[in-house]
Structure formats: structure tokens, C-alpha cells
Design a protein around this motif. Structure first.
Motif, PDB file in Angstrom:
ATOM      1  N   GLU A 104      21.328  13.968  52.046  1.00  0.00           N
ATOM      2  CA  GLU A 104      21.669  12.829  51.184  1.00  0.00           C
ATOM      3  C   GLU A 104      20.748  12.868  49.967  1.00  0.00           C
ATOM      4  O   GLU A 104      19.847  13.695  49.894  1.00  0.00           O
ATOM      5  N   PHE A 105      20.998  11.973  49.010  1.00  0.00           N
ATOM      6  CA  PHE A 105      20.097  11.902  47.853  1.00  0.00           C
ATOM      7  C   PHE A 105      19.710  10.446  47.571  1.00  0.00           C
ATOM      8  O   PHE A 105      19.730   9.974  46.451  1.00  0.00           O
ATOM      9  N   LYS A 106      19.299   9.746  48.619  1.00  0.00           N
ATOM     10  CA  LYS A 106      18.934   8.326  48.529  1.00  0.00           C
ATOM     11  C   LYS A 106      17.670   8.090  47.714  1.00  0.00           C
ATOM     12  O   LYS A 106      17.578   7.116  46.971  1.00  0.00           O
ATOM     13  N   GLU A 111      15.581   5.634  42.935  1.00  0.00           N
ATOM     14  CA  GLU A 111      14.655   5.736  41.804  1.00  0.00           C
ATOM     15  C   GLU A 111      15.385   5.591  40.470  1.00  0.00           C
ATOM     16  O   GLU A 111      14.894   4.911  39.566  1.00  0.00           O
ATOM     17  N   ILE A 112      16.547   6.203  40.333  1.00  0.00           N
ATOM     18  CA  ILE A 112      17.252   6.112  39.053  1.00  0.00           C
ATOM     19  C   ILE A 112      17.752   4.694  38.809  1.00  0.00           C
ATOM     20  O   ILE A 112      17.699   4.198  37.683  1.00  0.00           O
ATOM     21  N   ILE A 113      18.169   4.003  39.845  1.00  0.00           N
ATOM     22  CA  ILE A 113      18.617   2.622  39.691  1.00  0.00           C
ATOM     23  C   ILE A 113      17.445   1.735  39.275  1.00  0.00           C
ATOM     24  O   ILE A 113      17.566   0.902  38.374  1.00  0.00           O
ATOM     25  N   LEU A 114      16.302   1.938  39.900  1.00  0.00           N
ATOM     26  CA  LEU A 114      15.103   1.169  39.567  1.00  0.00           C
ATOM     27  C   LEU A 114      14.673   1.416  38.131  1.00  0.00           C
ATOM     28  O   LEU A 114      14.394   0.477  37.379  1.00  0.00           O
ATOM     29  N   LYS A 115      14.635   2.668  37.718  1.00  0.00           N
ATOM     30  CA  LYS A 115      14.170   3.021  36.372  1.00  0.00           C
ATOM     31  C   LYS A 115      15.180   2.666  35.291  1.00  0.00           C
ATOM     32  O   LYS A 115      14.805   2.343  34.168  1.00  0.00           O
TER      33      LYS A 115
END
Length: 188
Positions: A104-106, A111-115
Motif C-alpha cells: 500500500e502507499f498509506k 503525508e501529501i494530504i497533510l502537506k
């Protein structure tokens, strides 16, 4: 392999291309043209070097996920078309690396959603970025049918979030409290 050395290289390079004095789109048209003619766009040159070095990391790429997601995102949000086209595929490579390691790539996704929230709030990002992000990642995913559906779900999630964040940023300067409240509710 010296992780700290590579980490310093990537962070320094991203800090260089994101510095205010190189953001040519913030200058007058005459100053923009003068700088471009005399020096070229150094952001593009360094961005391409970052991309090339990323792909030379081989199996060591996983050491930089999720730590380099934010800096790479910051770089891809620079409003320069060729730089974006060259560097957005790094995201797919990060997803693929994490997927091959864990299934998976959780970590990458979280991280991308947060940033993304932080970067858009800081004034970065636009509609063209959203479209380019989608088209590049989906084009990359076509070559990897095993994660195509996961990538598609991720892209739709990011696209929806980015659209809401861009709306929110636009509405914050709006006089209507109802519009601001409605946009805030949608974002939440």
C-alpha cells in the motif's frame, strides 16, 4: 549510501528553487523577461537535477518516504509548467516504491494530504496544477495495472481536497460570511 548527505542535498535543492527571489512570476513582466534572458529559469535546471538524482537512488528511495513528500510537493507547486511536468512523476515513483515494499502507499498518501493543506493555505497551487497532477499520475498508473485502482482513488481524493482548498482560499477574501462558512463546512 549516506542517508543524511542525500537528505541534505534534496532539502537544500528544494530550498534553493523555492526561495522568494527565484519566483519569477512575482516580478513585473519587464523584470521577468530580463532575468529570464540573462540567467534562464534556474528553478527548472535544479528541479530537473532533483528529478534525475531521485531516480538514481534505486532501492534507497524508500528511506525518503514520507520525509521528502512535503519538499517535493512544494517544488511541484511552483507555477512553471515544464518543472511540474518533470517532477510530478516523482510522486508516482514514491507511491510505487512504498507499494512494492508494503502493499500500500498509506504513508505517502497521509503525508501529501497533510502537506497539501499547508501549501495551498500558503498561496500555492492552482487549477492547472490539479489537472496536471491528475493526468500525469493516471498516465503513470496505466503502466501498472496492479495499483491502477488505488492510484485512481488517491488522485480523486487529492483532486477533491485541492478543489475545496482552492475554493476556501478564494472565499477567504470574500465579504460574505455565508460563503466563507459554507466553504469551511465543505472543506471539513
Amino acid at each position: 549510501f549516506n542517508l543524511q548527505l542525500w537528505n541534505n542535498y534534496f532539502h537544500l535543492a528544494v530550498a534553493f528553487i523555492t526561495q522568494d527571489s527565484l519566483q519569477l512570476e512575482n516580478f513585473s513582466h519587464a523584470k521577468y523577461n530580463k532575468i529570464l534572458n540573462k540567467y534562464g529559469d534556474m528553478r527548472r535546471l535544479i528541479g530537473f537535477a532533483i528529478r534525475d538524482m531521485w531516480y538514481k537512488l534505486g532501492n534507497n528511495k524508500i528511506c525518503f518516504i514520507p520525509g521528502m513528500v512535503g519538499p517535493i510537493l512544494e517544488m511541484t507547486l511552483i507555477p512553471e509548467g515544464e518543472l511540474r511536468k518533470a517532477t510530478i512523476p516523482i510522486f508516482f515513483d514514491m507511491m510505487l516504491c512504498e507499494y512494492q515494499r508494503t502493499g500500500e502507499f498509506k504513508k505517502f498518501e497521509n503525508e501529501i494530504i497533510l502537506k497539501l493543506d499547508h501549501e495551498v493555505e500558503g498561496g500555492r497551487g492552482d487549477e492547472q496544477y490539479m489537472q496536471l497532477f491528475e493526468s500525469i499520475l493516471m498516465e503513470c498508473a496505466c503502466q501498472h495495472p496492479d495499483i491502477y485502482n488505488s492510484v485512481e482513488s488517491f488522485v480523486n481524493l487529492v483532486k477533491g481536497l485541492l478543489a475545496k482548498l482552492l475554493d476556501y482560499r478564494t472565499v477567504m477574501s470574500d465579504e460574505s460570511k455565508d460563503n466563507r462558512m459554507s466553504c469551511t463546512v465543505n472543506l471539513l
